[in-house]
Design a protein around this motif. Sequence first.
Motif, PDB file in Angstrom:
ATOM      1  N   THR A 128       0.821  -1.218   0.000  1.00  0.00           N
ATOM      2  CA  THR A 128       0.000   0.000   0.000  1.00  0.00           C
ATOM      3  C   THR A 128       0.854   1.266   0.000  1.00  0.00           C
ATOM      4  O   THR A 128       0.308   2.375  -0.012  1.00  0.00           O
ATOM      5  CB  THR A 128      -0.919   0.030   1.237  1.00  0.00           C
ATOM      6  N   ALA A 129       2.160   1.121   0.022  1.00  0.00           N
ATOM      7  CA  ALA A 129       3.061   2.264   0.124  1.00  0.00           C
ATOM      8  C   ALA A 129       3.383   2.846  -1.252  1.00  0.00           C
ATOM      9  O   ALA A 129       3.126   2.233  -2.295  1.00  0.00           O
ATOM     10  CB  ALA A 129       4.345   1.854   0.835  1.00  0.00           C
ATOM     11  N   ARG A 130       3.979   4.028  -1.220  1.00  0.00           N
ATOM     12  CA  ARG A 130       4.401   4.704  -2.449  1.00  0.00           C
ATOM     13  C   ARG A 130       5.889   5.044  -2.349  1.00  0.00           C
ATOM     14  O   ARG A 130       6.446   5.147  -1.257  1.00  0.00           O
ATOM     15  CB  ARG A 130       3.603   5.992  -2.647  1.00  0.00           C
ATOM     16  N   ILE A 131       6.495   5.275  -3.517  1.00  0.00           N
ATOM     17  CA  ILE A 131       7.902   5.634  -3.550  1.00  0.00           C
ATOM     18  C   ILE A 131       8.139   6.635  -4.677  1.00  0.00           C
ATOM     19  O   ILE A 131       7.518   6.551  -5.739  1.00  0.00           O
ATOM     20  CB  ILE A 131       8.795   4.381  -3.738  1.00  0.00           C
ATOM     21  N   GLY A 132       9.025   7.602  -4.428  1.00  0.00           N
ATOM     22  CA  GLY A 132       9.340   8.562  -5.473  1.00  0.00           C
ATOM     23  C   GLY A 132      10.202   9.700  -4.951  1.00  0.00           C
ATOM     24  O   GLY A 132      10.464   9.796  -3.746  1.00  0.00           O
ATOM     25  N   ASP A 133      10.641  10.537  -5.871  1.00  0.00           N
ATOM     26  CA  ASP A 133      11.560  11.630  -5.548  1.00  0.00           C
ATOM     27  C   ASP A 133      10.958  12.972  -5.957  1.00  0.00           C
ATOM     28  O   ASP A 133      11.151  13.429  -7.082  1.00  0.00           O
ATOM     29  CB  ASP A 133      12.896  11.411  -6.270  1.00  0.00           C
ATOM     30  N   PRO A 134      10.204  13.605  -5.051  1.00  0.00           N
ATOM     31  CA  PRO A 134       9.544  14.869  -5.385  1.00  0.00           C
ATOM     32  C   PRO A 134      10.361  16.115  -5.038  1.00  0.00           C
ATOM     33  O   PRO A 134       9.792  17.138  -4.632  1.00  0.00           O
ATOM     34  CB  PRO A 134       8.263  14.793  -4.559  1.00  0.00           C
ATOM     35  N   HIS A 135      11.680  16.031  -5.165  1.00  0.00           N
ATOM     36  CA  HIS A 135      12.503  17.210  -4.871  1.00  0.00           C
ATOM     37  C   HIS A 135      12.011  18.458  -5.615  1.00  0.00           C
ATOM     38  O   HIS A 135      11.985  19.557  -5.058  1.00  0.00           O
ATOM     39  CB  HIS A 135      13.976  16.946  -5.240  1.00  0.00           C
ATOM     40  N   VAL A 136      11.661  18.292  -6.902  1.00  0.00           N
ATOM     41  CA  VAL A 136      11.259  19.465  -7.687  1.00  0.00           C
ATOM     42  C   VAL A 136      10.004  20.113  -7.126  1.00  0.00           C
ATOM     43  O   VAL A 136       9.782  21.313  -7.314  1.00  0.00           O
ATOM     44  CB  VAL A 136      11.055  19.104  -9.174  1.00  0.00           C
ATOM     45  N   LYS A 137       9.181  19.335  -6.434  1.00  0.00           N
ATOM     46  CA  LYS A 137       7.949  19.900  -5.881  1.00  0.00           C
ATOM     47  C   LYS A 137       8.219  20.822  -4.699  1.00  0.00           C
ATOM     48  O   LYS A 137       7.344  21.603  -4.317  1.00  0.00           O
ATOM     49  CB  LYS A 137       6.985  18.777  -5.477  1.00  0.00           C
ATOM     50  N   VAL A 138       9.414  20.713  -4.113  1.00  0.00           N
ATOM     51  CA  VAL A 138       9.804  21.667  -3.074  1.00  0.00           C
ATOM     52  C   VAL A 138      10.914  22.588  -3.578  1.00  0.00           C
ATOM     53  O   VAL A 138      11.626  23.204  -2.802  1.00  0.00           O
ATOM     54  CB  VAL A 138      10.235  20.963  -1.771  1.00  0.00           C
ATOM     55  N   GLY A 139      11.052  22.683  -4.891  1.00  0.00           N
ATOM     56  CA  GLY A 139      11.985  23.640  -5.477  1.00  0.00           C
ATOM     57  C   GLY A 139      13.445  23.281  -5.329  1.00  0.00           C
ATOM     58  O   GLY A 139      14.306  24.161  -5.369  1.00  0.00           O
ATOM     59  N   LEU A 140      13.754  21.998  -5.183  1.00  0.00           N
ATOM     60  CA  LEU A 140      15.144  21.564  -5.038  1.00  0.00           C
ATOM     61  C   LEU A 140      15.545  20.639  -6.178  1.00  0.00           C
ATOM     62  O   LEU A 140      14.714  19.905  -6.725  1.00  0.00           O
ATOM     63  CB  LEU A 140      15.356  20.825  -3.716  1.00  0.00           C
ATOM     64  N   ASN A 141      16.820  20.669  -6.505  1.00  0.00           N
ATOM     65  CA  ASN A 141      17.386  19.702  -7.433  1.00  0.00           C
ATOM     66  C   ASN A 141      17.438  18.325  -6.765  1.00  0.00           C
ATOM     67  O   ASN A 141      17.762  18.206  -5.591  1.00  0.00           O
ATOM     68  CB  ASN A 141      18.803  20.163  -7.807  1.00  0.00           C
ATOM     69  N   ALA A 142      17.118  17.290  -7.520  1.00  0.00           N
ATOM     70  CA  ALA A 142      17.148  15.920  -6.984  1.00  0.00           C
ATOM     71  C   ALA A 142      18.593  15.448  -6.912  1.00  0.00           C
ATOM     72  O   ALA A 142      19.109  14.827  -7.831  1.00  0.00           O
ATOM     73  CB  ALA A 142      16.326  14.984  -7.857  1.00  0.00           C
ATOM     74  N   ALA A 143      19.244  15.748  -5.775  1.00  0.00           N
ATOM     75  CA  ALA A 143      20.701  15.587  -5.714  1.00  0.00           C
ATOM     76  C   ALA A 143      21.189  14.615  -4.673  1.00  0.00           C
ATOM     77  O   ALA A 143      22.387  14.411  -4.558  1.00  0.00           O
ATOM     78  CB  ALA A 143      21.354  16.947  -5.454  1.00  0.00           C
ATOM     79  N   ASP A 144      20.294  13.997  -3.909  1.00  0.00           N
ATOM     80  CA  ASP A 144      20.793  13.125  -2.842  1.00  0.00           C
ATOM     81  C   ASP A 144      21.006  11.691  -3.306  1.00  0.00           C
ATOM     82  O   ASP A 144      21.101  10.769  -2.515  1.00  0.00           O
ATOM     83  CB  ASP A 144      19.877  13.154  -1.617  1.00  0.00           C
ATOM     84  N   GLY A 145      21.083  11.505  -4.614  1.00  0.00           N
ATOM     85  CA  GLY A 145      21.323  10.188  -5.185  1.00  0.00           C
ATOM     86  C   GLY A 145      20.279   9.769  -6.201  1.00  0.00           C
ATOM     87  O   GLY A 145      20.549   8.958  -7.086  1.00  0.00           O
ATOM     88  N   GLY A 146      19.094  10.330  -6.088  1.00  0.00           N
ATOM     89  CA  GLY A 146      18.021   9.959  -7.005  1.00  0.00           C
ATOM     90  C   GLY A 146      18.321  10.272  -8.453  1.00  0.00           C
ATOM     91  O   GLY A 146      17.886   9.551  -9.359  1.00  0.00           O
ATOM     92  N   GLY A 147      19.094  11.331  -8.684  1.00  0.00           N
ATOM     93  CA  GLY A 147      19.386  11.749 -10.050  1.00  0.00           C
ATOM     94  C   GLY A 147      20.123  10.707 -10.873  1.00  0.00           C
ATOM     95  O   GLY A 147      19.960  10.640 -12.092  1.00  0.00           O
ATOM     96  N   PHE A 148      20.939   9.878 -10.234  1.00  0.00           N
ATOM     97  CA  PHE A 148      21.614   8.812 -10.986  1.00  0.00           C
ATOM     98  C   PHE A 148      21.019   7.438 -10.698  1.00  0.00           C
ATOM     99  O   PHE A 148      21.104   6.529 -11.539  1.00  0.00           O
ATOM    100  CB  PHE A 148      23.122   8.817 -10.702  1.00  0.00           C
ATOM    101  N   LEU A 149      20.387   7.252  -9.524  1.00  0.00           N
ATOM    102  CA  LEU A 149      19.863   5.936  -9.184  1.00  0.00           C
ATOM    103  C   LEU A 149      18.607   5.571  -9.984  1.00  0.00           C
ATOM    104  O   LEU A 149      18.493   4.452 -10.490  1.00  0.00           O
ATOM    105  CB  LEU A 149      19.541   5.874  -7.691  1.00  0.00           C
ATOM    106  N   TRP A 150      17.668   6.499 -10.099  1.00  0.00           N
ATOM    107  CA  TRP A 150      16.421   6.166 -10.789  1.00  0.00           C
ATOM    108  C   TRP A 150      16.653   5.736 -12.234  1.00  0.00           C
ATOM    109  O   TRP A 150      16.100   4.719 -12.671  1.00  0.00           O
ATOM    110  CB  TRP A 150      15.431   7.332 -10.708  1.00  0.00           C
ATOM    111  N   PRO A 151      17.449   6.460 -13.021  1.00  0.00           N
ATOM    112  CA  PRO A 151      17.686   5.992 -14.392  1.00  0.00           C
ATOM    113  C   PRO A 151      18.325   4.613 -14.454  1.00  0.00           C
ATOM    114  O   PRO A 151      18.017   3.819 -15.348  1.00  0.00           O
ATOM    115  CB  PRO A 151      18.620   7.065 -14.970  1.00  0.00           C
ATOM    116  N   GLN A 152      19.204   4.316 -13.500  1.00  0.00           N
ATOM    117  CA  GLN A 152      19.841   3.006 -13.487  1.00  0.00           C
ATOM    118  C   GLN A 152      18.867   1.899 -13.113  1.00  0.00           C
ATOM    119  O   GLN A 152      18.952   0.779 -13.621  1.00  0.00           O
ATOM    120  CB  GLN A 152      21.023   3.010 -12.506  1.00  0.00           C
ATOM    121  N   MET A 153      17.938   2.192 -12.238  1.00  0.00           N
ATOM    122  CA  MET A 153      17.023   1.175 -11.754  1.00  0.00           C
ATOM    123  C   MET A 153      15.874   0.893 -12.727  1.00  0.00           C
ATOM    124  O   MET A 153      15.487  -0.261 -12.920  1.00  0.00           O
ATOM    125  CB  MET A 153      16.434   1.587 -10.395  1.00  0.00           C
ATOM    126  N   ILE A 154      15.335   1.937 -13.326  1.00  0.00           N
ATOM    127  CA  ILE A 154      14.130   1.732 -14.137  1.00  0.00           C
ATOM    128  C   ILE A 154      14.275   2.197 -15.573  1.00  0.00           C
ATOM    129  O   ILE A 154      13.327   2.090 -16.347  1.00  0.00           O
ATOM    130  CB  ILE A 154      12.911   2.425 -13.482  1.00  0.00           C
TER     131      ILE A 154
END
Length: 261
Positions: A128-154
């Motif tokens: 029932t859980a969700r997962i994602g990286d909404p950095h842009v929704k708080v006006g930040l660059n996705a820089a804590d690892g998501g920027g390279f991990l997500w493309p590699q994973m999916i």
Amino acid sequence: MSESALKLEVIDQVAWLTINRPQALNAVNGELHTSLSRVFIDLGERRDIKAIVLTGAGKAFCAGGDIEWMRDAVRNPEQFEIVTWEAKRIVYAMLDCEIPIVGRINGDAVGLGATLALLCDITVMNDTARIGDPHVKVGLNAADGGGFLWPQMIGYGRARELLLTGDLLSAKEAVQLGAIGHALPENEIDAKVDTIVGKLRHGATKAIRWTKAGYTIPLRQLAHGHMDAGTAYECLTNLTTDHAEAIEAFAAKRKPTFTGQ
């Protein structure tokens, strides 16, 4: 660490790490961030541990950044430089740690929470859980690892859309795309985690450790090529009007009005 924001308990050669801010949906504050930047270095040195299980207390795995912590970073940008340095340590340490990390994703994994989940070697998620990286929704660059991990994973196609929109995936979608290993009903998660941990505990420890050391080489190379630039951009977005507006809007439970500044 037993009473801190990150609890550690070692039982039968397994380190159980629990993100322990349930009243805040395990949102990351300064104490937790610092602890996360150090704990995998400390655990990685140990020879008496055969597996690490990372989970969250309460309903969420990790809901991203704590709003007051983000406010402090806007008021004191120099402090945010320390935060970005710690962010690099978290990513590097989880990838460098040869002990396999099992993610018991008990609830939503958002922002840094999603990054922590993706850095785990094996993941079991509440369906029932969700997962994602909404950095842009708080006006930040996705820089804590998501920027390279997500493309590699999916793959780049879907990852670009998710990173640019900040949309979240359901557990089922995350499994279908390969971001998460297993999505199960809440009452089945522990049995699955125990089965996986049992295989790691009773397996050939050095072979398991060094298999991880091998398959993480490409990710470690990507991390070191990405994190410096990514965190530098995050420092810049921390100074923007849009980020400050997003924080205040979140606190006021309203939609932010972005101006591109």
